[in-house]
Design an enzyme around this catalytic site. Structure first.
Site, mmCIF file in Angstrom:
data_model
loop_
_atom_site.group_PDB
_atom_site.id
_atom_site.type_symbol
_atom_site.label_atom_id
_atom_site.label_comp_id
_atom_site.label_asym_id
_atom_site.label_seq_id
_atom_site.Cartn_x
_atom_site.Cartn_y
_atom_site.Cartn_z
ATOM 1 N N TYR A 1 -15.315 -18.251 4.480
ATOM 2 C CA TYR A 1 -15.542 -16.816 4.380
ATOM 3 C C TYR A 1 -16.820 -16.533 3.600
ATOM 4 O O TYR A 1 -17.677 -15.756 4.031
ATOM 5 C CB TYR A 1 -14.337 -16.172 3.686
ATOM 6 C CG TYR A 1 -14.393 -14.670 3.553
ATOM 7 C CD1 TYR A 1 -14.118 -13.848 4.642
ATOM 8 C CD2 TYR A 1 -14.670 -14.064 2.330
ATOM 9 C CE1 TYR A 1 -14.140 -12.460 4.518
ATOM 10 C CE2 TYR A 1 -14.698 -12.689 2.195
ATOM 11 C CZ TYR A 1 -14.425 -11.892 3.293
ATOM 12 O OH TYR A 1 -14.449 -10.524 3.163
ATOM 13 N N SER B 1 -19.266 -8.527 2.100
ATOM 14 C CA SER B 1 -18.241 -8.618 1.060
ATOM 15 C C SER B 1 -18.990 -8.881 -0.228
ATOM 16 O O SER B 1 -20.124 -9.377 -0.204
ATOM 17 C CB SER B 1 -17.296 -9.797 1.348
ATOM 18 O OG SER B 1 -16.575 -10.155 0.181
#
Length: 263
Positions: free
Chosen positions: A155, A142
């Protein structure tokens, strides 16, 4: 053998980036092993799309947070008859500030987004080394592999960890002709972000230099490049696919939707 066999595994291929990647690899002549967590119908649709392209498809259930997550690679390799490419897409997120995040949530996100890819990478690399041919591993991280996000500590930590794991694997597996890279998407129009894929072209994002979210195919194309012979000398790299979003750190927004491009 100068190139890896056109046999690929894509985790999380029931929708979104995983599905787009599996279909593109099939278009480029790969047989594909797919994993799905809960959306078995979505995985079947992906498999059908692969078979329409004249390639073989196999589907296995997969929970990336399971301690035995690597076994799915063994099962799919047995069906494919070998392995040339692994793409780790399966992942999860959360939305809670650190002060409100319990250990269970932290551990679940880390297990899914970091432990799972560690186990599948290890299993895939073992098959590639035993096969005695080059191979490719691509980990979808990401933009938050590199940049923090409020309310996403677990995350971000997992994706940063996966980015570092990717680099270590690149160092360790280079001698076997296995390249390992990460692809770091920004905001992409997927079911996971609550958008249809076509929203990529008509949702406005004033804070993004390209002014819109990304399309899943725009991420899949970078993954497929890294799996191709054209990327034979690329390893240990992180390819950010975010429309330039990560360039915008210094541009504060007043909340009124002002468009920095017009100032």
């Amino acid at each position: 053998m100068t190139h890896h066999p056109r046999l690929a595994i894509v985790t999380g291929a029931d929708s979104g980036i995983g599905r787009a990647t599996a279909e593109l690899l099939a278009t480029e002549g790969y047989d594909v092993g797919l994993t799905c967590h809960q959306d078995t119908e979505g995985a079947r649709e992906t498999a059908a799309a692969i078979e329409q392209r004249g390639q073989r498809a196999f589907v296995e259930p997969f929970d990336a947070s399971d301690a035995d997550a690597g076994a799915v690679v063994d099962r799919l390799v047995a069906q494919l008859g070998g392995l040339g490419v692994l793409v780790n897409v399966a992942g999860t997120g959360h939305s809670s500030r650190v002060l409100d995040t319990d250990l269970e949530t932290w551990r679940h996100v880390l297990a899914t987004d970091l432990d799972g890819p560690f186990l599948t990478c290890r299993a895939a690399a073992r098959h590639m080394v035993e096969g005695g041919h080059p191979g490719r591993i691509v980990n979808v991280t990401s933009v938050h592999e590199h940049l923090p996000r409020l309310g996403a500590a677990a995350y971000c930590a997992a994706k940063a960890g996966l980015g570092a794991l990717t680099e270590v694997l690149a160092l360790e597996l280079g001698e076997h002709g296995i390249t390992v890279n990460s692809v770091a998407p920004g905001e992409i129009s997927t079911e996971m972000t609550g958008m249809d894929t076509e929203d990529a072209y008509h949702e406005e994002r004033p804070g993004n230099p390209l002014g819109r979210p990304g399309h899943v195919n725009e991420v899949a194309s970078v993954i497929a490049f890294l799996a191709s012979p054209r990327a034979a000398y690329v390893t240990g790299s992180s390819y950010v696919v975010d429309g330039g979003l990560s360039l915008m750190a210094a541009h504060g927004h007043d909340g009124a939707g002002s468009d920095w491009r017009r100032t």
